[in-house]
Design a protein around this motif. Structure first.
Motif, PDB file in Angstrom:
ATOM      1  N   THR A 252       0.862  -1.191   0.000  1.00  0.00           N
ATOM      2  CA  THR A 252       0.000   0.000   0.000  1.00  0.00           C
ATOM      3  C   THR A 252       0.897   1.238   0.000  1.00  0.00           C
ATOM      4  O   THR A 252       2.008   1.219   0.530  1.00  0.00           O
ATOM      5  N   PRO A 280      -4.346   0.361  -2.011  1.00  0.00           N
ATOM      6  CA  PRO A 280      -4.692   1.707  -1.525  1.00  0.00           C
ATOM      7  C   PRO A 280      -3.444   2.585  -1.473  1.00  0.00           C
ATOM      8  O   PRO A 280      -2.392   2.138  -1.021  1.00  0.00           O
ATOM      9  N   TYR A 287     -10.747   4.610   1.575  1.00  0.00           N
ATOM     10  CA  TYR A 287     -11.543   4.278   2.779  1.00  0.00           C
ATOM     11  C   TYR A 287     -12.151   5.517   3.413  1.00  0.00           C
ATOM     12  O   TYR A 287     -11.825   5.837   4.551  1.00  0.00           O
ATOM     13  N   TRP A 318      -6.766  -1.404  -7.296  1.00  0.00           N
ATOM     14  CA  TRP A 318      -7.597  -1.741  -6.130  1.00  0.00           C
ATOM     15  C   TRP A 318      -8.644  -0.644  -5.929  1.00  0.00           C
ATOM     16  O   TRP A 318      -8.342   0.551  -6.053  1.00  0.00           O
ATOM     17  N   LYS A 376      -9.482  -4.575  -8.915  1.00  0.00           N
ATOM     18  CA  LYS A 376      -9.709  -5.504  -7.808  1.00  0.00           C
ATOM     19  C   LYS A 376     -10.754  -4.809  -6.941  1.00  0.00           C
ATOM     20  O   LYS A 376     -10.470  -3.760  -6.339  1.00  0.00           O
ATOM     21  N   ASP A 378     -12.762  -4.575  -3.806  1.00  0.00           N
ATOM     22  CA  ASP A 378     -12.587  -5.079  -2.452  1.00  0.00           C
ATOM     23  C   ASP A 378     -13.827  -4.799  -1.594  1.00  0.00           C
ATOM     24  O   ASP A 378     -14.621  -3.898  -1.894  1.00  0.00           O
ATOM     25  N   ARG A 431     -14.465  -9.499  -4.293  1.00  0.00           N
ATOM     26  CA  ARG A 431     -14.536 -10.262  -3.040  1.00  0.00           C
ATOM     27  C   ARG A 431     -15.930 -10.795  -2.746  1.00  0.00           C
ATOM     28  O   ARG A 431     -16.133 -11.451  -1.719  1.00  0.00           O
ATOM     29  N   TYR A 445     -11.325 -13.637  -4.076  1.00  0.00           N
ATOM     30  CA  TYR A 445     -10.172 -13.803  -3.177  1.00  0.00           C
ATOM     31  C   TYR A 445     -10.654 -13.504  -1.765  1.00  0.00           C
ATOM     32  O   TYR A 445     -11.812 -13.130  -1.555  1.00  0.00           O
ATOM     33  N   ASP A 447      -9.295 -12.535   2.631  1.00  0.00           N
ATOM     34  CA  ASP A 447      -8.265 -12.292   3.646  1.00  0.00           C
ATOM     35  C   ASP A 447      -7.996 -13.554   4.458  1.00  0.00           C
ATOM     36  O   ASP A 447      -7.009 -13.631   5.190  1.00  0.00           O
ATOM     37  N   GLU A 471      -4.772 -16.978  -1.745  1.00  0.00           N
ATOM     38  CA  GLU A 471      -3.972 -15.784  -1.507  1.00  0.00           C
ATOM     39  C   GLU A 471      -2.570 -16.220  -1.075  1.00  0.00           C
ATOM     40  O   GLU A 471      -2.437 -17.139  -0.281  1.00  0.00           O
ATOM     41  N   ARG A 473       0.639 -14.164   0.641  1.00  0.00           N
ATOM     42  CA  ARG A 473       1.102 -12.861   1.148  1.00  0.00           C
ATOM     43  C   ARG A 473       2.438 -12.998   1.851  1.00  0.00           C
ATOM     44  O   ARG A 473       3.310 -12.169   1.713  1.00  0.00           O
ATOM     45  N   ASN A 497       0.201 -11.220  -3.343  1.00  0.00           N
ATOM     46  CA  ASN A 497      -0.416 -10.004  -2.821  1.00  0.00           C
ATOM     47  C   ASN A 497       0.453  -9.417  -1.709  1.00  0.00           C
ATOM     48  O   ASN A 497       0.305  -9.734  -0.541  1.00  0.00           O
ATOM     49  N   TRP A 499       0.542  -6.467  -0.425  1.00  0.00           N
ATOM     50  CA  TRP A 499       0.052  -5.174   0.077  1.00  0.00           C
ATOM     51  C   TRP A 499       0.482  -4.866   1.508  1.00  0.00           C
ATOM     52  O   TRP A 499       0.811  -3.740   1.836  1.00  0.00           O
TER      53      TRP A 499
HETATM   54  C1  GAL Z   1      -8.217  -5.959   2.180  1.00  0.00           C
HETATM   55  C2  GAL Z   1      -7.976  -6.855   0.981  1.00  0.00           C
HETATM   56  C3  GAL Z   1      -6.484  -6.962   0.784  1.00  0.00           C
HETATM   57  C4  GAL Z   1      -5.904  -5.594   0.578  1.00  0.00           C
HETATM   58  C5  GAL Z   1      -6.312  -4.659   1.707  1.00  0.00           C
HETATM   59  C6  GAL Z   1      -5.867  -3.233   1.437  1.00  0.00           C
HETATM   60  O1  GAL Z   1      -9.556  -5.829   2.457  1.00  0.00           O
HETATM   61  O2  GAL Z   1      -8.552  -8.129   1.162  1.00  0.00           O
HETATM   62  O3  GAL Z   1      -6.189  -7.807  -0.300  1.00  0.00           O
HETATM   63  O4  GAL Z   1      -6.322  -5.097  -0.654  1.00  0.00           O
HETATM   64  O5  GAL Z   1      -7.709  -4.677   1.900  1.00  0.00           O
HETATM   65  O6  GAL Z   1      -6.339  -2.363   2.416  1.00  0.00           O
END
Ligand code: GAL
Length: 731
Positions: A252, A280, A287, A318, A376, A378, A431, A445, A447, A471, A473, A497, A499
């Protein structure tokens, strides 16, 4: 002496006794709606070959099928075997009671049920209650990212409850008092076979609504059922070729310069890379989101995207749906938003055309024209404490509940249409999804981070007309890193991923070679995989499928002489269980991932001979084998006569220009026949016939010598591959 209160109570009781009615014939009668005979027999209409629909009450206008999906692929459905209605019509019933629409579909004792959406546990759904509701999956919950209300019976038919409501499905749970097939009552005091949950002879489903539509899909095999369902929903999506390559998501708040450096490192280290995902931080605010470029991190988005394009890299953005007051279109979209906010952002109602128009014209102008390849999307799924409440109000009049069940579909529909207008294929992530989504080019996908659960979901995704990718990570060890990456490479979307942790494929230096090998293998399989997706699109066959859909998995004679136990009948015993840790990918490849902590594992090889993908050696037939592969290899097996077209290692799919050398591998001792699909990999021109199917065939002469041939079968596209050479893997 009695108190005044006690006296009053006594009088009231006495009054009640005196006014109580004597028990009459009428009051002893059962109320209507409690017997199967009171339920209405459903009136089935054949909509398409092998697809029937019936309704109870007044179904709502907004359903999965009315809202999502493409037009049914009629010609493909017509080519499927003609089938009679597969259930007893007499026993399919419906009822409107207590504000609920109820449907009852009969079951026979040995039947198994598969599906009910993207599930992370088990395969056979019989004997459980499912409260289907879109949500972020958490262990032990039936709420999931794609709670598709469609099941497939092992007897070769399928049922879709087409209501976009929260739904309860009693999958072989509960017995009606007048059922003709009630199990015998057993006395728990004396009978050791007493069951806490007696078998039931039906699936009963209810939604709080005035009506519901139900559809039945014929087989004859369970795989045919899935194919009919996918074809009815518009056929599976055909991703662009680059979508099947390697994806990497930045941390991010990454900057354009960091992206450039990352691409350079992929080049230096000779790792394939096709898509970079921006998380993000590319938005000026997130957000809630502004959907506008962050000038600090991406001062010149157009130049950045041009440079990526020149390097053959596709950019995926995203986003979540919640609109910030600082978004340029905030004021004009506000009237089309719901009563409640999410993360203090507006929630647009995308069932409304003006809301769709506002978002897509913004995205078209500010993202797509600059070269963005996809999104993507989310947080369209939940959790409850993030999303809107069930009493939220939306301007179209769509209830909060229907909004929740369809929000992921709304985004997929809107974005698919946006790209289609430009004759450009996209491939993205989402998602939340639901029924009728087969044609949407989006991969689900989560979390959730459980390796075994991921693979189970991959197996189950094939029953539900959705795509899913595990996923990756981070990992606690380099071994785990490799094993997770291998599973991701054999899924619908191969992505790291990074992020949260800023991980790279080479983050565990000691296994850099193993990771490179499997990511390259993914790219090398492009012609094979692309053909598998073409079959998803044109024939409805899911590219990744459960073993129970594989012919030869359930041979008639599974029980050999001797006791039915692991010693005498290991195969028969193994296939009795839910097999969630191995699956089929494409025509002839069996994938058996290794999980963290495992050194070896058992693999069930169906009837017919199977061969090791890497060496071509014979591996087994109708048996359970144990394998102990080196760290660099995910266990892969190929059917006898299996044909796998591959390319040389390539670090960018977009840079593959014709002629691309093709090596066609053949496995085993049998002759074989397979197809190879090709088109431009980018546009929808294939819908106008600009594609080609080639026949790949291996014949055997009198001295058992194998020869490979290929021949163009249909279409107008000039194949990308040349020369085509053959490699006979089994010596
Ligand atoms: C989550 C998402 C992650 C990532 C994250 C960024 O909700 O599942 O893959 O994108 O947000 O804030």
């Amino acid at each position: 002496m009695k108190s005044f209160r006690q006296l009053i109570m006594l009088l009231l009781l006495l009054g009640g006794f005196l006014t109580e009615q004597p028990v009459t014939q009428a009051s002893a009668q059962e109320p209507t709606g409690t017997a199967i005979a009171d339920m209405q027999m459903l009136n089935w209409q054949e909509k398409m070959p092998g697809v029937w629909s019936a309704v109870i009450g007044k179904p709502e206008e907004l359903t999965y099928l009315s809202f999502a999906g493409g037009p049914p692929r009629i010609s493909a459905l017509e080519k499927m075997p003609t089938q009679k209605f597969p259930l007893s019509q007499q026993d399919c019933r419906g009822l409107i009671v207590n504000n609920r629409a109820v449907i009852r579909i009969p079951l026979t004792p040995a039947e198994k049920l598969y599906g009910l959406g993207l599930q992370f546990e088990g395969l056979n759904r019989r004997g459980r209650v499912f409260h289907l509701r879109v949500d972020h999956y958490s262990r032990g919950q039936e709420r999931t990212h794609a709670p598709v209300p469609f099941y497939i019976s092992s007897l070769g038919y399928g049922v879709l409850f087409n209501s976009a409501r929260f739904m309860s499905i009693y999958a072989g749970v509960g017995n009606r008092k007048d059922s003709p097939n009630l199990p015998t009552i057993r006395d728990r005091n004396t009978n050791r076979n007493w069951q806490a949950q007696p078998d039931s002879d039906a699936v009963e489903t209810c939604v709080i609504a005035e009506g519901m539509e139900v559809l039945v899909f014929a087989g004859p095999t369970p795989l045919d059922v899935v194919r009919r369902y996918n074809l009815y929903c518009g056929g599976g999506c055909l991703p662009p070729k680059w979508g099947l390559g390697f994806w990497h998501r930045m941390r991010t708040n990454a900057t354009d310069q960091e992206v450039q450096n990352e691409v350079a490192q992929f080049n230096q280290r000779r790792f394939p890379l096709d898509v970079i995902g921006l998380e993000p931080g590319w938005h000026s605010k997130s957000y809630p989101c502004t959907y506008a470029w962050n000038e600090k991190n991406f001062p010149q988005p157009a130049a950045f995207l041009k440079s990526m394009q020149e390097q053959g890299i596709y950019i995926n953005l995203w986003e979540n749906p919640y609109v910030s007051p600082d978004a340029s279109f905030y004021n004009i979209i506000k009237p089309f938003c719901g009563s409640h906010m999410v993360w203090l952002g507006m929630v647009p109602d995308y069932t409304l055309a003006p809301a769709r128009e506002i978002l897509t014209s913004h995205h078209g102008k500010n993202h797509l024209t600059l070269g963005v390849s996809g999104y993507k999307i989310d947080e369209v799924d939940g959790f409850d404490n993030w999303l809107w409440p069930d009493h939220a109000v939306f301007p179209s009049g769509t209830s909060a509940e229907q909004m929740r069940q369809t929000y992921g579909l709304q985004w997929q529909k809107m974005l698919t249409a946006l790209f289609r207008k430009r004759n450009q294929r996209t491939f993205g992530q989402i998602r939340a999804s639901n029924a009728a989504a087969s044609a949407y080019p989006f991969v689900i996908y989560s979390d959730h981070y459980d390796h075994q659960g991921f693979v189970t979901a991959l197996v189950n995704s094939g029953f539900a007309g959705v795509l899913w990718a595990p996923e990756i990570r981070n990992a606690k060890s380099s071994t785990e890193w490799v094993r997770r990456m291998q599973s991701v490479c054999f899924s619908h979307l191969t992505q790291l991923n990074g992020w949260a942790n800023n991980t790279k494929p080479w983050s565990f230096l000691e296994v850099e070679d193993e990771i490179r090998e499997v990511t390259q293998l993914r790219t090398r399989l492009l012609p094979y995989l692309y053909t598998a997706y073409a079959k998803y699109h044109f024939e409805g066959t899911p590219p990744i499928r459960a073993m129970v859909l594989e012919p030869g998995y359930h041979p008639q004679e599974t029980v050999k002489a001797g006791e039915l136990d692991d010693v005498n009948n290991p195969y028969a015993m193994a296939i009795r269980k839910d097999v969630t840790d191995q699956f089929m990918m494409g025509d002839c490849l069996l994938v058996a991932p290794i999980f963290t902590g495992q050194k070896n594992r058992s693999v069930i090889l169906p009837q017919g001979k199977w061969f090791d993908f890497y060496t071509g050696d014979y591996a087994g037939s109708a048996e359970v084998i144990t394998v102990e592969p080196p760290l660099s290899k995910i266990p892969l097996f190929v059917k006898n006569g299996g044909i796998i077209p591959m390319i040389e290692p390539a670090n960018r799919i977009s840079k593959l220009k014709p002629p691309v050398k093709l090596i066609v591998r053949h496995y085993g001792t049998n002759p074989g026949q397979s197809q190879l699909y090709d088109d431009d990999g980018l546009t929808f021109d294939y819908e106008q016939g600009n594609y080609c199917w080639h026949n790949l065939e291996v014949t055997k002469n009198a001295t058992s010598e194998l020869t490979g041939n290929h021949k163009m079968q249909s279409g107008t596209w000039k194949i990308t591959y040349s020369p085509i050479s053959w490699k006979f893997m089994t010596k």
